[in-house]
Design an enzyme around this catalytic site. Structure first.
Site, PDB file in Angstrom:
ATOM      1  N   ARG A  55     -30.476  28.825   1.564  1.00 58.36           N
ATOM      2  CA  ARG A  55     -30.570  30.702   3.056  1.00 58.36           C
ATOM      3  C   ARG A  55     -29.649  30.913   2.056  1.00 58.36           C
ATOM      4  O   ARG A  55     -29.865  32.216   2.260  1.00 58.36           O
ATOM      5  CB  ARG A  55     -30.543  30.290   4.336  1.00 58.36           C
ATOM      6  N   LYS A 113     -22.356  35.625   3.525  1.00 56.44           N
ATOM      7  CA  LYS A 113     -24.313  36.533   3.924  1.00 56.44           C
ATOM      8  C   LYS A 113     -23.545  37.747   3.251  1.00 56.44           C
ATOM      9  O   LYS A 113     -25.443  37.909   3.466  1.00 56.44           O
ATOM     10  CB  LYS A 113     -24.717  36.065   4.879  1.00 56.44           C
ATOM     11  N   GLN A 132     -16.244  18.111  12.671  1.00 53.26           N
ATOM     12  CA  GLN A 132     -15.676  16.960  12.007  1.00 53.26           C
ATOM     13  C   GLN A 132     -15.790  16.679  11.168  1.00 53.26           C
ATOM     14  O   GLN A 132     -14.482  15.963  10.657  1.00 53.26           O
ATOM     15  CB  GLN A 132     -15.244  16.076  13.548  1.00 53.26           C
ATOM     16  N   SER A 133     -17.104  16.096  10.618  1.00 50.70           N
ATOM     17  CA  SER A 133     -16.878  15.067   9.032  1.00 50.70           C
ATOM     18  C   SER A 133     -16.552  15.885   8.187  1.00 50.70           C
ATOM     19  O   SER A 133     -16.184  14.910   7.609  1.00 50.70           O
ATOM     20  CB  SER A 133     -18.368  15.045  10.009  1.00 50.70           C
ATOM     21  N   ASP A 162     -18.136  10.578  12.898  1.00 49.92           N
ATOM     22  CA  ASP A 162     -17.885  11.975  12.180  1.00 49.92           C
ATOM     23  C   ASP A 162     -16.731  11.712  11.384  1.00 49.92           C
ATOM     24  O   ASP A 162     -17.336  11.874   9.925  1.00 49.92           O
ATOM     25  CB  ASP A 162     -17.302  12.976  12.781  1.00 49.92           C
ATOM     26  N   LEU A 189     -14.530  34.856   4.336  1.00 53.33           N
ATOM     27  CA  LEU A 189     -15.614  34.823   3.643  1.00 53.33           C
ATOM     28  C   LEU A 189     -16.664  35.706   4.161  1.00 53.33           C
ATOM     29  O   LEU A 189     -16.846  34.354   4.615  1.00 53.33           O
ATOM     30  CB  LEU A 189     -15.753  34.218   2.439  1.00 53.33           C
ATOM     31  N   GLY A 209     -17.354 -12.076  14.880  1.00 56.63           N
ATOM     32  CA  GLY A 209     -16.782 -12.887  13.490  1.00 56.63           C
ATOM     33  C   GLY A 209     -17.886 -14.593  14.001  1.00 56.63           C
ATOM     34  O   GLY A 209     -18.171 -14.505  15.083  1.00 56.63           O
ATOM     35  N   GLY A 210     -16.965 -14.978  13.004  1.00 56.49           N
ATOM     36  CA  GLY A 210     -17.200 -16.672  13.252  1.00 56.49           C
ATOM     37  C   GLY A 210     -16.312 -17.603  14.544  1.00 56.49           C
ATOM     38  O   GLY A 210     -16.436 -18.084  14.660  1.00 56.49           O
ATOM     39  N   GLN A 211     -15.310 -16.317  14.933  1.00 53.75           N
ATOM     40  CA  GLN A 211     -13.801 -16.761  15.458  1.00 53.75           C
ATOM     41  C   GLN A 211     -14.346 -16.590  17.067  1.00 53.75           C
ATOM     42  O   GLN A 211     -14.258 -15.041  17.079  1.00 53.75           O
ATOM     43  CB  GLN A 211     -13.163 -16.714  14.415  1.00 53.75           C
ATOM     44  N   TYR A 227     -24.816  15.401  15.563  1.00 55.57           N
ATOM     45  CA  TYR A 227     -23.412  15.103  16.056  1.00 55.57           C
ATOM     46  C   TYR A 227     -22.518  14.103  16.235  1.00 55.57           C
ATOM     47  O   TYR A 227     -23.445  12.963  16.052  1.00 55.57           O
ATOM     48  CB  TYR A 227     -22.534  16.107  17.583  1.00 55.57           C
ATOM     49  N   GLU A 228     -21.348  14.224  16.153  1.00 54.82           N
ATOM     50  CA  GLU A 228     -21.689  12.235  16.401  1.00 54.82           C
ATOM     51  C   GLU A 228     -22.102  10.812  17.082  1.00 54.82           C
ATOM     52  O   GLU A 228     -22.006  10.808  16.873  1.00 54.82           O
ATOM     53  CB  GLU A 228     -19.550  12.371  17.189  1.00 54.82           C
TER      54      GLU A 228
HETATM   55  N1  COA Z   1     -20.341  33.575   6.320  1.00 53.00           N
HETATM   56  C1  COA Z   1     -21.370  33.555   6.670  1.00 53.00           C
HETATM   57  N2  COA Z   1     -21.728  33.264   7.825  1.00 53.00           N
HETATM   58  C2  COA Z   1     -21.692  31.924   7.434  1.00 53.00           C
HETATM   59  C3  COA Z   1     -20.476  31.323   7.239  1.00 53.00           C
HETATM   60  C4  COA Z   1     -19.431  32.731   6.362  1.00 53.00           C
HETATM   61  N3  COA Z   1     -18.264  32.302   5.850  1.00 53.00           N
HETATM   62  N4  COA Z   1     -20.553  29.853   6.965  1.00 53.00           N
HETATM   63  C5  COA Z   1     -21.129  29.653   7.639  1.00 53.00           C
HETATM   64  N5  COA Z   1     -22.052  30.552   8.240  1.00 53.00           N
HETATM   65  C6  COA Z   1     -23.530  31.150   8.797  1.00 53.00           C
HETATM   66  C7  COA Z   1     -24.747  29.773   8.006  1.00 53.00           C
HETATM   67  O1  COA Z   1     -25.329  30.591   6.823  1.00 53.00           O
HETATM   68  C8  COA Z   1     -25.352  29.485   8.873  1.00 53.00           C
HETATM   69  O2  COA Z   1     -26.376  30.483   9.053  1.00 53.00           O
HETATM   70  P1  COA Z   1     -27.759  30.140   9.273  1.00 53.00           P
HETATM   71  O3  COA Z   1     -28.576  29.310   9.948  1.00 53.00           O
HETATM   72  O4  COA Z   1     -28.446  31.653   9.513  1.00 53.00           O
HETATM   73  O5  COA Z   1     -28.522  30.215   7.886  1.00 53.00           O
HETATM   74  C9  COA Z   1     -24.730  29.347  10.050  1.00 53.00           C
HETATM   75  O6  COA Z   1     -23.514  30.025  10.044  1.00 53.00           O
HETATM   76  C10 COA Z   1     -24.185  28.542  10.660  1.00 53.00           C
HETATM   77  O7  COA Z   1     -24.389  26.714  10.479  1.00 53.00           O
HETATM   78  P2  COA Z   1     -24.714  25.461  11.155  1.00 53.00           P
HETATM   79  O8  COA Z   1     -24.623  24.469   9.747  1.00 53.00           O
HETATM   80  O9  COA Z   1     -26.485  25.855  11.186  1.00 53.00           O
HETATM   81  O10 COA Z   1     -24.347  25.673  12.163  1.00 53.00           O
HETATM   82  P3  COA Z   1     -24.281  25.008  13.776  1.00 53.00           P
HETATM   83  O11 COA Z   1     -23.283  25.098  14.156  1.00 53.00           O
HETATM   84  O12 COA Z   1     -25.424  25.840  14.491  1.00 53.00           O
HETATM   85  O13 COA Z   1     -24.604  23.467  13.946  1.00 53.00           O
HETATM   86  C11 COA Z   1     -23.952  21.897  13.238  1.00 53.00           C
HETATM   87  C12 COA Z   1     -23.196  22.751  13.449  1.00 53.00           C
HETATM   88  C13 COA Z   1     -23.067  20.173  12.810  1.00 53.00           C
HETATM   89  C14 COA Z   1     -24.745  20.494  14.631  1.00 53.00           C
HETATM   90  C15 COA Z   1     -24.837  21.454  11.924  1.00 53.00           C
HETATM   91  O14 COA Z   1     -23.857  21.718  11.446  1.00 53.00           O
HETATM   92  C16 COA Z   1     -25.151  20.051  11.407  1.00 53.00           C
HETATM   93  O15 COA Z   1     -25.754  19.554  11.863  1.00 53.00           O
HETATM   94  N6  COA Z   1     -24.622  19.561  10.098  1.00 53.00           N
HETATM   95  C17 COA Z   1     -24.257  18.411   9.711  1.00 53.00           C
HETATM   96  C18 COA Z   1     -24.144  16.968  10.288  1.00 53.00           C
HETATM   97  C19 COA Z   1     -22.445  17.117  10.721  1.00 53.00           C
HETATM   98  O16 COA Z   1     -21.940  17.557   9.756  1.00 53.00           O
HETATM   99  N7  COA Z   1     -22.721  17.042  12.193  1.00 53.00           N
HETATM  100  C20 COA Z   1     -21.292  16.207  11.990  1.00 53.00           C
HETATM  101  C21 COA Z   1     -20.653  17.578  12.914  1.00 53.00           C
HETATM  102  S1  COA Z   1     -19.406  17.329  12.915  1.00 53.00           S
END
Ligand code: COA
Length: 415
Positions: A104, A75, A17-18, A168, A72, A247-249, A138-139
């Site tokens: 990474r 990796k 979402q964010s 988010d 795409l 607020g103040g009201q 998360y949120e």
């Molecule tokens: N092709 C291949 N791999 C991909 C890819 C693509 N197109 N897009 C993403 N990936 C991989 C990444 O390389 C990563 O792999 P790795 O951990 O082996 O390096 C993996 O997918 C997922 O990344 P991640 O962001 O850790 O996803 P998650 O589902 O485990 O975590 C969140 C989700 C939201 C908790 C995390 O992304 C986060 O904390 N984000 C920052 C804060 C945030 O925006 N939170 C609010 C979300 S609404």
């Protein structure tokens, strides 16, 4: 009509979402947003909270309008080469991966600058530098860590999270502003920069008035407009203020006619000092105008409970819309509690494009919130979200790939 961000290309590496909130806003302002997704599955929200089998969820469609989607595998070696071309091709990379993911993949800030020194790299993270910077967020985690939950709810209940997605969507908004500012600065410097919006910081920014109250409490040991005053107890931290005005009201939520059956038959009522005379007149308490216990805002503060009980004794005899019409005649600030059901059908919001109906090839028509930011010379036209990989071929052709390349990339599952 030309749009404000025409010509700006966004490499959109966001999910959930964010980040998507941010890039959707930029797309609505005219940027070409290229959403990069994992082949086969894409953004996880495409499948979350599905209401139509086989169709992208509303969670996804409502956060990804006006974007193009390319699949795409970033990796794979060939995927990284394509990503490199995208970095060269675009102005801004936006991402909200967990900390370290981009590094990474091999796309460190240093490497990105080598490829394209004009590139702006914009990130949402849960926390800024410090003890929690490696955490996934998360949120609701952000609402709790940013001070919102501690200050929301009733004094005798637990902390509460709010329905507004301030962690988010709020942080996405902050990030969008940072990106636009960095684009503006790039005009002068010719160089990109990193933009960081941490969710904890974004929530705390939106809870700014509570940090104000924390300091007032530390100085005076009491917050006179809070419901705990004068009979309750204050501790050392800002307490939950129920529905008291920030607020103040002074203000609160009062019942209206039908509240026993309708969970939204309520009205927010603000006892604004300049219209105190009108308030007393409307609720039939003219005697308060000369009563020293009620005549001044200061005198009323310890008696707000009594004031709002009298207001409510009047509002329960009216529907929220009847009460609002009467109060507005007297310039008394108030707001009806509107449900999502009511908002979805609000003709004024439809007319301004704040609520829009969008057609989708797999799910049919659905409602969405349109662009809440209106620019008079850059009108938003909301287009449906892309299907997974819908624009892969088109985007790769723009990057110089021939049709034969696409077949082999597809066979190797790179796209
Ligand atoms: N092709 C291949 N791999 C991909 C890819 C693509 N197109 N897009 C993403 N990936 C991989 C990444 O390389 C990563 O792999 P790795 O951990 O082996 O390096 C993996 O997918 C997922 O990344 P991640 O962001 O850790 O996803 P998650 O589902 O485990 O975590 C969140 C989700 C939201 C908790 C995390 O992304 C986060 O904390 N984000 C920052 C804060 C945030 O925006 N939170 C609010 C979300 S609404």
């Amino acid at each position: 009509m030309a749009l404000a961000l025409d010509g700006v290309r966004i490499l959109d590496f966001t999910h959930v979402q964010s980040g998507p909130t941010c890039t959707q806003l930029l797309a609505w302002l005219g940027a070409d947003v290229i959403k990069v997704e994992k082949p086969g599955s894409g953004d996880i929200t495409r499948q979350q909270l599905r209401d139509v089998p086989g169709a992208d969820s509303l969670y996804f469609t409502m956060l990804n309008h006006n974007k193009r989607s390319i699949t795409l595998d970033t990796k794979s070696e060939q995927g990284k080469q394509i990503l490199e071309r995208l970095v060269r091709h675009c102005d801004v990379l936006v991402e909200n991966f967990a900390p370290g993911v981009l590094d990474r993949m091999g796309f460190t800030w240093g490497r990105i600058q080598e490829i394209n020194p004009r590139m702006i790299v914009a990130s949402v993270k849960g926390f800024g530098p410090g003890p929690y910077e490696e955490c996934k967020v998360y949120e609701n985690v952000a609402q709790c860590a940013g001070g919102a939950a501690s200050t929301t709810g009733f004094d005798d209940g637990p902390p509460l999270v709010t329905g507004a997605q301030i962690g988010d969507s709020g942080t996405g908004l902050h990030l969008a502003l940072g990106i636009v500012a960095a684009l503006y600065q790039r005009v002068a410097t010719g160089r990109g920069q990193k933009v960081l919006a941490a969710m904890q910081d974004g929530v705390l920014n939106l809870c700014r008035v509570k940090l104000r109250d924390q300091q007032r409490l530390a100085r005076t040991a009491v917050l006179t407009e809070y419901p705990q005053y004068p009979h309750g107890r204050f501790g050392s931290a800002v307490p939950r203020a129920a529905n008291a005005s920030g607020g103040g009201q002074p203000g609160t939520i009062v019942k209206c006619k039908g509240w026993e059956r309708d969970p939204n038959a309520y009205l927010y009522f603000i006892a604004q000092a300049p219209v105190w005379k009108e308030i007393c007149h409307v609720i039939g308490r003219e005697q308060w105008l000369t009563d020293p216990n009620f005549a001044t805002p200061e005198a009323r503060l310890p008696r707000l409970k009594e004031v709002f009980e009298a207001v409510e004794a009047w509002t329960v005899t009216k529907t929220k819309f009847e009460a609002m019409a009467i109060l507005n005649e007297h310039d008394i600030p108030c707001g009806p509690i509107l449900s999502m059901e009511g908002l979805a059908h609000d003709p004024a919001l439809r007319a301004t494009g704040t609520i829009v109906e969008v057609d989708h090839p797999k799910r049919g028509p659905y409602l969405s919130v349109g662009n809440p930011i209106k620019l008079s010379a850059s009108a938003t036209k909301v287009r449906r979200s892309p299907l997974l990989g819908e624009h892969t071929d088109e985007i790769l052709a723009e990057l110089g790939y021939a049709a034969a390349d696409l077949d082999s990339l597809r066979a190797a599952k790179v796209i």
